[in-house]
Design an enzyme around this catalytic site. Structure first.
Site, PDB file in Angstrom:
ATOM      1  N   TYR A   1      -2.738  -0.542  10.503  1.00 52.49           N
ATOM      2  CA  TYR A   1      -2.722  -0.949   9.098  1.00 52.49           C
ATOM      3  C   TYR A   1      -1.429  -0.515   8.399  1.00 52.49           C
ATOM      4  O   TYR A   1      -0.800  -1.305   7.680  1.00 52.49           O
ATOM      5  CB  TYR A   1      -3.927  -0.358   8.377  1.00 52.49           C
ATOM      6  CG  TYR A   1      -3.941  -0.611   6.888  1.00 52.49           C
ATOM      7  CD1 TYR A   1      -4.282  -1.864   6.384  1.00 52.49           C
ATOM      8  CD2 TYR A   1      -3.610   0.396   5.980  1.00 52.49           C
ATOM      9  CE1 TYR A   1      -4.298  -2.101   5.017  1.00 52.49           C
ATOM     10  CE2 TYR A   1      -3.622   0.163   4.614  1.00 52.49           C
ATOM     11  CZ  TYR A   1      -3.960  -1.081   4.133  1.00 52.49           C
ATOM     12  OH  TYR A   1      -3.970  -1.319   2.786  1.00 52.49           O
TER      13      TYR A   1
ATOM     14  N   SER B   1       0.854  -1.187   0.000  1.00 54.52           N
ATOM     15  CA  SER B   1       0.000   0.000   0.000  1.00 54.52           C
ATOM     16  C   SER B   1       0.888   1.233   0.000  1.00 54.52           C
ATOM     17  O   SER B   1       2.074   1.161   0.372  1.00 54.52           O
ATOM     18  CB  SER B   1      -0.880   0.003   1.255  1.00 54.52           C
ATOM     19  OG  SER B   1      -1.534   1.247   1.443  1.00 54.52           O
TER      20      SER B   1
END
Length: 256
Positions: A158, A145
């Site tokens: 996250y 990501s």
């Protein structure tokens, strides 16, 4: 399903029931891959299997949790059992909680690290073991990501978990290169998955999404199919001299 850039290759896609994973499975099937699709959502996974099979794809579905050793091992074993080998792993399964550090409890951290970190490690481990046991090497694509390359507020668990994905990619790329196994990653920006679309219905979610869109120089969110096409490139022989790369698919977010 005939020819294609992955014709005849056996591929495992984790977290395949929706979002980036589903778009990847659909594209891989269209490009001739023989598939094992996995997810914790057995019902949605079976729907995907049926849809792909109806299009002529060779596909096996394995429901399970990538964070569980036996489940992760069975996902890879299913490819070997069905197709005699595994050529490609797309380590995509993950969860996306949004929370600041003061609101993130230790159990929240453990849950995210279990799926996004441990699960990626386990599926990579068992896939690489099988790839190394047979001639021809293989390709692993981890889904990281922008949060695994640069810091963002509100992603206390996250973001660090995606740094695990980025780090795992680079270390395994060096370790596995002598065996002809390439390990790369994609780093998506904000993508219009079900999870992201649902944010619009949460308190403050619409405003949050508007702010996120403005952070992407192309002025929009990405689509799962756009990430899938980048994954296909890294998984295919077209990327035969590419390993250890983390490819942004982010509308310019990381270029700023």
């Amino acid at each position: 399903m005939g020819g294609g850039r992955l014709a005849g290759k056996a591929a495992v896609v984790t977290g395949a029931a929706r979002g980036i994973g589903r778009a990847t499975a659909e594209l891989f099937a269209a490009e001739g891959a023989r598939l094992v699709v996995t997810d914790v959502d057995a019902a949605a996974l079976d729907g995907l299997r049926a849809a792909l099979a109806a299009r002529g794809a060779e596909v096996t579905a394995v429901a399970g949790d990538v964070a569980a050793v036996d489940d992760a091992r069975s996902m890879i074993a299913a490819a070997v059992r069905a197709y005699g080998r595994i050529d490609v792993l797309v380590a995509n399964a993950g969860i996306l909680p949004l929370s600041t550090v003061d609101r993130t409890e230790p159990e929240d951290w453990d849950r995210v690290m279990a799926v996004d970190g441990r699960g990626m490690f386990l599926t990579c481990k068992y896939a690489i073991e099988e790839m190394a046991a047979r001639p021809g090497g293989g390709a692993v694509v981890c889904v990281s990501s922008i949060s695994g390359v640069a810091g963002q507020a509100g992603q206390a668990a996250y973001g660090p978990a995606k740094f695990v994905a980025t780090g795992l990619t680079k270390h395994l790329a060096v370790e596995c290169a002598p065996q002809g196994i390439r390990v790369n990653a994609v780093a998506p920006g904000t993508i219009r998955t079900d999870r992201v679309r649902d944010l619009a219905d949460e308190p403050g979610g619409a405003e949050y999404l508007d702010a996120i869109v403005r952070l992407h120089p192309l002025g929009r969110l990405g689509e799962p199919a756009e990430v899938a096409r980048a994954i296909l490139f890294l998984a295919s022989d077209e990327a035969s001299f590419v390993t250890g790369a983390v490819l942004p698919v982010d509308g310019g977010y990381l270029a700023q």
